[in-house]
Each structure stands twice: as structure tokens, then as C-alpha cells.
Enzyme design. Structure first.
Site, PDB file in Angstrom:
ATOM      1  N   SER A 143       0.858  -1.186   0.000  1.00 37.74           N
ATOM      2  CA  SER A 143       0.000   0.000   0.000  1.00 37.74           C
ATOM      3  C   SER A 143       0.888   1.228   0.000  1.00 37.74           C
ATOM      4  CB  SER A 143      -0.890  -0.008   1.251  1.00 37.74           C
ATOM      5  OG  SER A 143      -1.493   1.247   1.471  1.00 37.74           O
ATOM      6  N   TYR A 160      -2.283   0.287  10.600  1.00 34.67           N
ATOM      7  CA  TYR A 160      -2.219  -0.280   9.246  1.00 34.67           C
ATOM      8  C   TYR A 160      -0.853  -0.022   8.621  1.00 34.67           C
ATOM      9  CZ  TYR A 160      -3.468  -0.975   4.299  1.00 34.67           C
ATOM     10  OH  TYR A 160      -3.510  -1.393   2.998  1.00 34.67           O
TER      11      TYR A 160
END
Length: 225
Positions: free
Chosen positions: A128, A141
């Protein structure tokens, strides 16, 4: 299954995972991994040479892999995103995020290393933009994605016979992104985000690179609207 190379894609029931499966379907036989057996079966019926492979990524064991005698490509696409300030993150949030985004990836890869080594295979990790930059509200995250980036770099060094590619997609039009926008308190407009098929094609470009080439990282961002 045929004599074509075999790819296992986790998180294949939707989003980026299913897009990657579609991008590899013309060149690979596919094992479609995930929890949603119905969605996996629907996709398998769409893609010749593929089969649904439902399993619990957090509790995978060697007994689950007995039928995987050959593996050329392993794509880790499954993941979760729990957002919020670090002060509000519970131990359960940290453990759940790392269990799915890091520990399950490492365990599944270890279990399949014999097949990957035999094939001089390829491991693809869907990371990501949060694996490159940690923003407020994304700490848990991002920490997991930074760890996943480190894991990929270490695997590349430890297993020189394998190709290891990390892919950093920006915001992509998936159900996960819809949930992210809900957590952020904003509207979800898929037209503003990357088409999952674009990420799928990026992964295919790395997997289908000629044997002399090792594409280690791919950064995919949306163009301005």
C-alpha cells in the site's frame, strides 16, 4: 490443472485479488484463495484452468496445502485496514492487523517455500502507499505494511532463486476502500480511485517479465481527475 505454471492468489474473492486472478488467467492455472467460497466458485467458473481454494488465512496449516504439488507464483492480496488514532488502538486491533497483513503472509510463504524453490518461483506482495508513508489515523495499518515491506526485502535476500515483488497501489476502487471511506467518515466514489484491473495488469507485468528481469517494486497511483 494443466502443464501451465500455477499461481495461488489470496484474497481472490473480490477487489484487487480477483483482478490479479483475471490478469493471470490466460497464462496460469489458478488456485483462488479466500474465505468466501461462493464468490471464489463463481470466479473459478469464469476463468478456465482455475479452482476455488477456500481456507482461513489466519489458521492455515500444512495439511491445507497437501494438494499443492506445484507452485510457480504466490500472490498475497488479502489484507485488512483498521483506522483511527494510535491512542484509540487496542491490543486486539494491533494483533488482528498484524495477524492478517504480516504473520499469515509469512506463514503461508514458509509452508509453500519447497514448491516455490523447485519452480524458481515468484512471490508478489500487495502492499500500500501506507507502506511508504505513515499518515495520522493510519498508524496501525501503516506499521503492518512497513513490516510487510521489510519482510519482502528480507525474503528477496534470503531466497535469491525466487523473484519477490512488492506492489504499492494507491487508493483503489474496492470493497475495502469503501470500508476505509466509511471509517474516515467520507463518501465513496469509485470513479476517483484506481481500477483494480490496473493493479492486476501491473502484477501480471512483473510475473510475465522475462527470466533475466526481476521487478522488485511497483508503485501504482491514480492520475489526477
Amino acid at each position: 490443472m494443466t502443464d501451465r505454471p500455477v499461481a495461488l492468489v489470496t484474497g481472490a474473492s473480490s477487489g484487487i485479488g480477483s483482478a490479479i486472478a483475471r490478469s493471470l488467467a490466460s497464462t496460469h492455472d489458478l488456485l483462488l484463495g479466500g474465505r468466501d467460497e461462493t464468490s471464489l466458485s463463481v470466479l473459478a467458473a469464469e476463468l478456465p484452468g482455475s479452482q476455488a481454494w477456500p481456507f482461513d488465512l489466519e489458521n492455515v496449516a500444512s495439511s491445507d496445502l497437501g494438494s499443492v504439488s506445484r507452485l510457480d507464483v504466490l500472490v498475497h492480496s488479502a489484507g485488512i485496514a483498521l483506522l483511527g488514532p494510535l491512542a484509540d488502538a487496542t491490543q486486539a486491533d494491533w494483533r488482528r492487523t498484524f495477524d492478517v497483513n504480516v504473520f499469515a503472509v509469512a506463514e503461508l510463504t514458509n509452508l509453500l517455500l519447497p514448491q516455490l524453490r523447485t519452480a524458481n518461483g515468484h512471490v508478489v506482495l500487495i502492499n500500500s502507499g501506507a507502506g511508504l508513508n505513515a499518515n495520522p489515523g493510519w498508524g496501525v495499518y501503516a506499521a503492518s505494511k512497513f513490516a510487510l515491506r521489510a519482510y519482502a526485502d528480507a525474503l528477496r535476500g534470503d531466497e535469491p532463486a525466487l523473484r519477490v515483488t512488492t506492489v504499492y497501489p494507491g487508493r483503489t476502487a474496492t470493497r475495502m476502500q469503501e470500508d476505509v471511506r466509511r471509517q474516515e467518515g467520507g463518501d465513496y466514489d469509485p470513479s476517483k480511485y484506481i481500477d483494480p484491473a490496473s493493479v492486476g495488469r501491473a502484477v501480471a507485468s512483473a510475473v510475465l517479465a522475462t527470466p533475466d528481469a526481476h521487478i522488485t517494486e511497483i508503485n501504482v497511483r491514480s492520475r489526477p481527475h
